[in-house]
Enzyme design. Structure first.
Site, PDB file in Angstrom:
ATOM      1  N   SER A   1      -8.521-129.627 -56.281  1.00 54.17           N
ATOM      2  CA  SER A   1      -7.585-129.669 -55.637  1.00 54.17           C
ATOM      3  C   SER A   1      -6.231-129.657 -55.674  1.00 54.17           C
ATOM      4  O   SER A   1      -6.721-128.802 -56.389  1.00 54.17           O
ATOM      5  CB  SER A   1      -7.871-131.423 -54.483  1.00 54.17           C
ATOM      6  OG  SER A   1      -7.421-130.849 -53.362  1.00 54.17           O
TER       7      SER A   1
ATOM      8  N   HIS B   1     -14.762-129.893 -52.169  1.00 59.85           N
ATOM      9  CA  HIS B   1     -14.445-130.807 -50.994  1.00 59.85           C
ATOM     10  C   HIS B   1     -15.345-131.392 -50.339  1.00 59.85           C
ATOM     11  O   HIS B   1     -15.573-132.734 -50.113  1.00 59.85           O
ATOM     12  CB  HIS B   1     -13.418-131.041 -50.112  1.00 59.85           C
ATOM     13  CG  HIS B   1     -11.920-130.248 -51.107  1.00 59.85           C
ATOM     14  ND1 HIS B   1     -11.888-129.606 -51.741  1.00 59.85           N
ATOM     15  CD2 HIS B   1     -10.441-131.407 -50.916  1.00 59.85           C
ATOM     16  CE1 HIS B   1     -10.570-129.960 -51.885  1.00 59.85           C
ATOM     17  NE2 HIS B   1     -10.255-129.854 -51.715  1.00 59.85           N
TER      18      HIS B   1
ATOM     19  N   GLU C   1     -11.910-122.283 -53.598  1.00 56.81           N
ATOM     20  CA  GLU C   1     -12.449-123.167 -52.176  1.00 56.81           C
ATOM     21  C   GLU C   1     -11.307-123.992 -51.795  1.00 56.81           C
ATOM     22  O   GLU C   1     -10.302-123.711 -52.281  1.00 56.81           O
ATOM     23  CB  GLU C   1     -13.056-124.012 -53.061  1.00 56.81           C
ATOM     24  CG  GLU C   1     -12.376-124.768 -53.965  1.00 56.81           C
ATOM     25  CD  GLU C   1     -11.562-126.303 -53.094  1.00 56.81           C
ATOM     26  OE1 GLU C   1     -11.884-126.278 -52.539  1.00 56.81           O
ATOM     27  OE2 GLU C   1     -10.196-126.861 -54.335  1.00 56.81           O
TER      28      GLU C   1
END
Length: 299
Positions: free
Chosen positions: A92, A259, A192
């Site tokens: 992330s 995630h 992602e």
């Protein structure tokens, strides 16, 4: 060493992560400012940076595990000192740091769960995948999963080999124009994201295309785009298909990287193989960091 370079974390979840890492025989230390909070940041910039650089430069520290992502890494990334090669674990917002250590130090990092552990999102298979990345230099394999939304993005093509780079799409787009943006020519691009409406994913991919980032990529690995919904009929899969389908390279979607539930670990900045026919992304740590015995991660 556990650090919090981005958003504030929850002590109970970190305690669960420490329990897990310790059960693998690791000597887990916690940075001084791990549980600090300053609004949406895990403490003040100077304190987060101090913890991170201390861990990266400490010769006794073999792995730097970020507690979580969130936001804040880009506020301090220009002053990060990579030090000697070691495992930098996270995903992330941590993508910004992983791009930095690749560009400045040329060493790989571990794209996987942080130390703030979510048992409801991270089953035993997720823990096993992370453990394998930390304790071995053998191949890590992530297979496409049909029940993952992005499996529909897959584009057939030949087996491709190249260094795996990328991570969180938002962080990649935010890194364009900075010294840490890598050249993706001949590389396998991993993307992602979470909580981004389709039009925002469209905007980010358009930005990458206009900036030339997608020129010459060998292939694309598409992980989980979790909770990426919008009010209109256009889906995130529609957007990904439009932007990636015309690149003329193999694209493998449906990977449990990101995630979502069942998150798997891969190695960024390391040799990888993308095989759309088999439906597998394989990454492997280089000898620069080595296996558990060389890295001192073994019990």
């Amino acid at each position: 060493m556990l650090v919090s370079p981005s958003g504030p974390t929850v002590p109970e979840r970190v305690a669960r992560g420490v329990e897990l890492l310790s059960s693998w025989g690791l000597d887990v230390r916690v940075g001084r400012h791990v549980f600090d909070r300053a609004g949406y940041l895990a403490g003040h910039d100077e304190d987060r940076l101090r913890d991170l650089n201390a861990a990266l430069e400490d010769p006794e520290t073999k792995a730097v595990v970020c507690t979580r992502g969130g936001y804040g890494a880009q506020r301090i990334v220009d002053r990060v000192r990579p030090g000697a090669p070691k495992h930098l674990v996270g995903f992330s917002d941590i993508t910004a740091l992983q791009l930095a250590v690749w560009r400045r130090g040329g060493w790989p990092s571990v794209h996987g769960p942080g130390a703030a552990w979510f048992d409801d999102r991270l089953p035993a298979e997720s823990a096993s995948s992370l453990r394998e990345a930390l304790f071995t230099s053998g191949p890590l394999r992530s297979y496409t999963t049909r029940n993952e939304e992005t499996s529909a993005v897959t584009v057939p093509g030949p087996v491709v080999r190249g260094v795996l780079l990328g991570g969180n799409l938002s962080m990649l787009a935010s890194t364009v124009g900075t010294p840490d943006m890598p050249d993706f020519s001949g590389k396998i691009l991993l993307i992602e994201d979470v909580g981004e409406a389709p039009y925002r994913v469209d905007r980010m991919l358009t930005h990458l295309r206009r900036a030339g980032v997608l020129d010459g990529v060998a292939g694309v690995a598409v992980g989980q785009f979790t909770e990426c919904t919008g009010a209109g009929p256009t889906t995130v899969v529609d957007v990904l298909r439009e932007h990636l389908g015309g690149l003329g390279v193999p694209v493998l979607g449906g990977l449990r990287i990101g995630h979502g539930v069942g998150q798997e670990t891969v190695v960024l900045g390391a040799p990888a193989v993308l095989d759309v026919h088999v439906g597998c992304l394989t990454s492997r740590l280089t000898d620069e960091i080595g296996n558990s015995a060389e890295a001192g991660l073994g019990p």
